[in-house]
Design an enzyme around this catalytic site. Structure first.
Site, PDB file in Angstrom:
ATOM      1  N   LYS A 177      -0.922   2.375  -7.057  1.00  0.00           N
ATOM      2  CA  LYS A 177      -1.358   1.025  -7.453  1.00  0.00           C
ATOM      3  C   LYS A 177      -2.499   0.687  -6.506  1.00  0.00           C
ATOM      4  O   LYS A 177      -2.293   0.190  -5.402  1.00  0.00           O
ATOM      5  CB  LYS A 177      -0.203   0.031  -7.300  1.00  0.00           C
ATOM      6  CG  LYS A 177      -0.294  -1.207  -8.183  1.00  0.00           C
ATOM      7  CD  LYS A 177      -1.535  -2.050  -7.956  1.00  0.00           C
ATOM      8  CE  LYS A 177      -1.516  -2.858  -6.691  1.00  0.00           C
ATOM      9  NZ  LYS A 177      -2.840  -3.496  -6.394  1.00  0.00           N
ATOM     10  N   GLU A 180      -6.860  -4.119  -6.603  1.00  0.00           N
ATOM     11  CA  GLU A 180      -7.430  -4.662  -7.846  1.00  0.00           C
ATOM     12  C   GLU A 180      -8.902  -5.024  -7.642  1.00  0.00           C
ATOM     13  O   GLU A 180      -9.606  -5.307  -8.606  1.00  0.00           O
ATOM     14  CB  GLU A 180      -6.622  -5.890  -8.305  1.00  0.00           C
ATOM     15  CG  GLU A 180      -6.681  -7.114  -7.408  1.00  0.00           C
ATOM     16  CD  GLU A 180      -5.778  -7.019  -6.171  1.00  0.00           C
ATOM     17  OE1 GLU A 180      -5.265  -5.924  -5.858  1.00  0.00           O
ATOM     18  OE2 GLU A 180      -5.598  -8.064  -5.518  1.00  0.00           O
ATOM     19  N   CYS A 285     -10.053  -1.507   9.345  1.00  0.00           N
ATOM     20  CA  CYS A 285      -8.871  -1.812  10.152  1.00  0.00           C
ATOM     21  C   CYS A 285      -9.061  -1.317  11.580  1.00  0.00           C
ATOM     22  O   CYS A 285      -8.324  -1.702  12.466  1.00  0.00           O
ATOM     23  CB  CYS A 285      -7.628  -1.174   9.546  1.00  0.00           C
ATOM     24  SG  CYS A 285      -7.638   0.615   9.678  1.00  0.00           S
TER      25      CYS A 285
END
Ligand code: NAD
Length: 499
Positions: A177, A180, A285
């Site tokens: 997933k 988006e 990050c």
């Protein structure tokens, strides 16, 4: 002329499909806010179908030989290398990254695929003979089943490639997933995986937001969850996934400090600080967001402001662009809010990028390089992850004060020291409580045969991605103790007396 937006597919049951879709997700070019494509938002039936197909594929794939899996990874690596520039161009368009940065994003992913090709040696178990009369013991690392990965926007190639190649090389199947916000690059990676020869059901891709993720976290046929993203979401993924009996690794947010000792090479340090703070628009990050200047290292401040001031944002293919636009208008608003709060709290703003805009593309999500001095640990620009091209300077008197500051921070993703002293470097390396440490290297991201080891609030779970720990994460150990005697030719399973 602008191209019409593309229809972005999911990959479910070996088909590139819109699925039942319960809405669409719009994907924009961050530098222009031009609509690039629309992805379907997965319907719960899409998620179920993806997991069911992955589970069916697992029944065969678990029996594949490690050599077969290794060869698939070699072919995939070859294809990714051949396609690196095209992937990087797509990645730049939807993420805003400069082309050079995008090439690095893809390359770091290719390195993980290379590592996954070593599965024949990485996946070996252990043996010990003669543990009792006629008895030996051996262990296998067996695949665990269907694994899932939930990935962030900021490395749309590297982070999906951290996950599915290793999981699949271990004999599992995978449901991805992706973010988006930039799902086109992960879809391209999936297409290339099939082109490289993968059974089209080994990897499934569904799009969506929290609802799709929660369904995966609770799905009875998912065994393991890999997550990379922000700390609040990571904490949710970890608790919810664990509550549903999954194995979970969640790599989360960061606040990375770079300590400058007075004896550090001045020009090298200034360039490293500017690049690691504002490069990639600070959306890494492992970006350095705090410079800790020890004693007379304070003298670099003006030079640092000049170096950062020379960094001009721009389009992905624009000459001289040091970094691109932020991913979304919401991300820009968040960074501008924090810059405003820094000023209100009394930090000295030596360079203010909040008003910066591209002369030809003012609708892009631009923020110029920003530098604050006199930052103190209670200010929100220090406590929150800004994820923008903003560097905070904290001044201290000693190295031990710098280490104490870093160790008191809830995050522990990355940190660095710049010094000419081996003794200072060693002291720092051993005392600092952070998982990825750099010495005269600003962004110490380890290679895949080591572990990417976020500590404390930057990681929830126990096995880190990459290397041996990743193989352990995606496998289950089965230990077999057996005794065979010449007389019976059969194993005797009754009590074994250890020698
Ligand atoms: P994010 O947490 O907003 O999103 C990450 C993923 O989680 C996305 O796929 C998103 O759809 C999903 N998600 C978002 N909200 C959710 C919810 N409420 N429930 C379930 N799923 C949800 O992160 P982002 O903004 O895409 O990425 C930036 C963050 O990722 C930063 O904090 C950065 O430090 C972190 N990051 C960490 C690492 C690391 O290795 N530690 C690497 C890269 C990025």
């Amino acid at each position: 002329m602008t191209a019409s937006p593309s229809e972005i597919s999911q990959l479910i049951g070996g088909e590139f499909t819109q699925g039942r879709s319960q809405g669409s997700i719009e994907v924009f070019n961050p530098a222009t806010q031009e609509l690039l494509g629309r992805a379907p938002e997965a319907h719960p039936d899409d998620v179920d179908a993806a997991v069911a197909s992955a589970l069916a594929a697992f029944q065969e794939w678990r029996k594949s030989s490690p050599q077969q899996r290794m060869r698939l990874m070699l072919d995939y690596q070859h294809l990714l290398k051949a396609e690196q520039k095209n992937i990087a161009e797509l990645l730049s368009l939807e993420s805003g990254k400069t082309f050079e940065d995008a090439m690095g994003d893809v390359w770091r992913g290719i390195e993980v695929v290379e590592h996954a090709a070593s599965i024949c040696s990485l996946g070996m178990g252990e043996t010990l003979e003669n543990i009792a009369s006629d008895a030996d013991i051996h262990s296998y690392l067996q695949p665990i089943g269907v694994c899932t990965g939930i990935t962030p926007f900021n490395f749309p190639a590297m982070i999906p490639l951290w996950m599915f190649p290793l999981a699949i090389a271990c004999g599992n199947t995978f449901v991805l997933k992706p973010s988006e916000q930039d799902p086109m690059t992960p879809m391209r990676l999936a297409e290339l995986f099939i082109e490289a020869g993968a059974d089209p059901c080994l990897l499934q891709v569904v799009h969506g937001r929290a609802a799709a993720v929660d369904q995966l976290l609770e799905h009875p046929d998912i065994q393991a969850v890999s997550f990379v993203g922000s700390t609040p979401v990571g904490r949710h993924i970890y608790t919810r996934g664990c509550a549903h009996g999954k194995r979970v690794q969640a790599m989360c947010g960061a606040k990375n400090h770079l300590v400058v000792m007075p004896d550090a090479d001045r020009t090298g340090t200034v360039n490293a600080l500017a690049g690691s703070a504002a490069g990639a628009a600070g959306q890494r990050c492992m970006a350095i967001s705090v410079a800790v200047l020890v004693g007379e290292a304070d003298a670099i401040v003006d030079e640092l402001a000049e170096a950062m001031g020379r960094m001009r944002p721009g389009l992905w293919n624009e000459d001289g662009a040091a970094y691109g636009a932020l991913i979304s208008p919401a991300a820009r608003e968040r960074v501008l809010r924090l810059i405003g709060e820094g000023k209100d709290a009394g930090a000295r703003c030596l360079l203010d990028g909040s008003g910066w805009s591209h002369p030809e593309h003012p609708q892009g999500n631009w923020v110029g390089p920003t530098l604050f001095a006199d930052v103190t640990p209670e200010m929100s620009i220090y406590t929150e992850e800004i994820f923008g091209p903003v560097l905070c300077i904290v001044s201290v008197d000693t190295l031990d004060e710098a280490i104490a500051l870093i160790n008191a921070n809830p995050n522990g993703n990355g940190t660095s020291i710049f010094t000419a002293s081996g003794a200072s470097a060693r002291h720092f390396e051993h005392e600092v409580r952070v998982g990825n440490v750099g010495v005269n290297i600003p962004i110490p991201v380890p290679l895949p045969f080591f572990n990417f080891s976020g500590w404390r609030g930057s990681f929830f779970g126990d096995l880190h991605p990459y290397g041996k720990q990743a193989v352990r994460f995606y496998t289950e150990t089965k230990t077999v103790t057996s005794r065979w005697t010449e007389a019976s030719g059969e194993p005797i399973n009754t009590a074994i007396t250890l020698k």
